[in-house]
Design a protein around this motif. Structure first.
Motif, mmCIF file in Angstrom:
data_model
loop_
_atom_site.group_PDB
_atom_site.id
_atom_site.type_symbol
_atom_site.label_atom_id
_atom_site.label_comp_id
_atom_site.label_asym_id
_atom_site.label_seq_id
_atom_site.Cartn_x
_atom_site.Cartn_y
_atom_site.Cartn_z
ATOM 1 N N ASN A 22 55.560 22.957 -20.669
ATOM 2 C CA ASN A 22 55.461 24.300 -20.102
ATOM 3 C C ASN A 22 54.794 24.207 -18.736
ATOM 4 O OD1 ASN A 22 52.822 24.036 -21.896
ATOM 5 N ND2 ASN A 22 52.373 25.566 -20.331
ATOM 6 N N ASN A 23 55.069 25.183 -17.890
ATOM 7 C CA ASN A 23 54.492 25.176 -16.552
ATOM 8 C C ASN A 23 53.031 25.603 -16.597
ATOM 9 O OD1 ASN A 23 56.815 24.372 -15.114
ATOM 10 N ND2 ASN A 23 57.647 26.445 -15.282
ATOM 11 N N GLY A 74 48.826 29.225 -16.980
ATOM 12 C CA GLY A 74 50.057 28.557 -17.391
ATOM 13 C C GLY A 74 50.816 29.402 -18.378
ATOM 14 N N GLU A 75 51.953 28.880 -18.852
ATOM 15 C CA GLU A 75 52.802 29.625 -19.770
ATOM 16 C C GLU A 75 52.324 29.541 -21.215
ATOM 17 O OE1 GLU A 75 56.962 29.347 -17.226
ATOM 18 O OE2 GLU A 75 56.525 27.801 -18.725
ATOM 19 N N PHE A 76 51.492 28.537 -21.524
ATOM 20 C CA PHE A 76 50.809 28.438 -22.808
ATOM 21 C C PHE A 76 49.369 28.035 -22.531
ATOM 22 C CE2 PHE A 76 55.068 28.420 -24.386
ATOM 23 C CZ PHE A 76 55.000 28.887 -25.690
ATOM 24 N N ALA A 77 48.476 28.428 -23.427
ATOM 25 C CA ALA A 77 47.069 28.062 -23.273
ATOM 26 C C ALA A 77 46.453 27.859 -24.645
ATOM 27 C CB ALA A 77 46.312 29.138 -22.506
ATOM 28 N N ARG A 90 52.890 20.569 -24.053
ATOM 29 C CA ARG A 90 52.285 21.634 -24.846
ATOM 30 C C ARG A 90 51.645 20.984 -26.078
ATOM 31 N NH1 ARG A 90 56.220 26.091 -27.228
ATOM 32 N NH2 ARG A 90 57.047 25.822 -25.121
ATOM 33 N N ARG A 91 50.343 20.732 -25.996
ATOM 34 C CA ARG A 91 49.707 20.011 -27.097
ATOM 35 C C ARG A 91 49.458 20.924 -28.289
ATOM 36 N NH1 ARG A 91 44.268 20.604 -28.130
ATOM 37 N NH2 ARG A 91 42.934 21.550 -26.532
ATOM 38 N N GLU A 92 49.278 20.321 -29.439
ATOM 39 C CA GLU A 92 48.970 21.073 -30.645
ATOM 40 C C GLU A 92 47.485 21.457 -30.649
ATOM 41 O OE1 GLU A 92 51.169 22.130 -33.005
ATOM 42 O OE2 GLU A 92 52.604 21.376 -31.509
ATOM 43 N N ARG A 121 46.298 28.424 -30.022
ATOM 44 C CA ARG A 121 47.277 28.299 -28.931
ATOM 45 C C ARG A 121 48.107 29.572 -28.850
ATOM 46 N NH1 ARG A 121 51.674 23.696 -29.399
ATOM 47 N NH2 ARG A 121 52.813 25.353 -30.475
ATOM 48 N N TYR A 122 48.383 30.019 -27.630
ATOM 49 C CA TYR A 122 49.125 31.255 -27.460
ATOM 50 C C TYR A 122 50.059 31.161 -26.256
ATOM 51 C CZ TYR A 122 44.900 31.891 -24.607
ATOM 52 O OH TYR A 122 43.849 31.699 -23.749
#
Length: 332
Positions: free
Chosen positions: A2-3, A100-103, A23-25, A32-33
């Motif tokens: 993800n960016n 970013g697109e996930f955090a 995108r780590r677990e 994570r969202y």
């Protein structure tokens, strides 16, 4: 992949870049969202340029606050589940930056996405209200009869302080460099507007307070600005320095006027306050309740697409904004 928004060292300069990352677990106690919106803060710029007390590392993500939808939780997480709408409380660890697109955020710093708030509002609320909560509520105990001076008041942090101070029953004096933002600040809740370019700042403050002066200063400018209001401090005044928009990394302090009223200068940081789990819980409960019943709500100045992050930060650096600047991702 993800960016993500990163700060990196390129050709000898600190720069912001958008790059794809894994995108780590989430690990134990982590949430994570999928990020829908990201709130911008001047602390981001300080971190980028090496002026923040958190040492800049390369490359690292940037961003203190965001809102999104939970897509995974780590072992031991009990307060949220996949599909919940959440916000991130800022707490200053670059390993958990949210641009970013996930955090990923540790569970203790997951906050509600308030009912009735858009993603943009949910991403732009927590830094400004939490930053104001501790000095105004817990340290200075502002209330009826108090006058609070909020400097650089048209910033999101300043507007958040205006709302919190009013919520606590204090009278609010909002300072701004020119009269261009005076009407806006009055509409935002300021009882009085102090215009720096009109001169005699201390005189303006004394006139607005009936000669009593201000007991609390929420200070984002610092530098030599102390000299302009030092003669308008009430006995026992408390000055909370949380920024240095005046451009100087040092405080030019007029000692005699401050001694005269037994004033105190607090070098203040929200991140320091949030090291105490009890403080995290108290501040989250206070702010969440005030947002839920409509007593406070962030003022959004402008929304940028995530892909225009550099333009968004350049706009923040210009000082033209009246309220919060937010970036919206493709998910928002």
């Amino acid at each position: 992949m993800n960016n993500a928004l990163l700060v990196d060292r390129i050709d000898g300069e600190n720069r912001l870049v958008i790059r794809p990352i894994d995108r780590r677990e989430p690990g134990p106690g982590e949430v994570r969202y999928q990020v829908h919106a990201i709130g911008l803060n001047r602390a981001d710029l300080l971190y980028l340029h090496g002026g923040h007390y958190t040492q800049t590392s390369f490359p690292s993500r940037i961003g203190f606050e965001a809102a999104g939808i939970v897509d995974a939780v780590g072992p031991g997480v009990t307060s949220v589940k996949v599909g919940d709408r959440v916000s991130a409380m800022p707490f200053g660890d670059p390993a958990y930056s949210v641009g970013g697109e996930f955090a990923i955020t540790p569970e203790p710093f997951i906050a509600p996405w308030p009912e009735g708030y858009s993603a943009v509002e949910a991403a732009g609320a927590w830094m400004q209200y939490l930053t104001a909560y501790f000095p105004l509520k817990e340290i200075a105990a502002a209330g009826p009869g108090d006058a609070v001076l909020v400097t650089a008041a048209s910033s999101s942090a300043g507007l958040g302080a205006i709302q919190i101070a009013r919520l606590l029953g204090a009278t609010v004096l909002a300072s701004t460099r020119s009269a261009a933002k005076a009407d806006f600040l009055r509409q935002a809740g300021a009882d009085h507007v102090i215009v720096m370019d009109q001169g005699d700042v201390a005189g303006q403050i004394r006139a607005a307070t009936g000669g009593q002066g201000v007991r609390i200063v929420y200070e984002a400018v610092a530098g030599d600005f102390f000299h302009q209001y030092a003669e308008a401090l009430a006995p026992g005044a408390m000055i909370f320095v949380y920024g240095a928009m005046g451009g100087s990394p040092t405080i030019d302090c007029p000692i005699v006027p401050l001694i005269r009223v037994a004033a105190q200068i607090h070098l203040y940081s929200l991140i320091n306050q949030l090291r105490d789990p009890g403080a995290v819980e108290r501040s989250r409960a206070f702010v969440a309740a005030a947002m839920a019943d409509g007593r406070i709500r962030p003022v959004i100045d402008r929304v940028f697409p995530f892909e225009q992050a550099l333009d968004a930060y350049a706009y923040m650096d210009s000082g033209a904004q009246k309220g919060k600047i937010v970036m919206q991702t493709r998910y928002g």
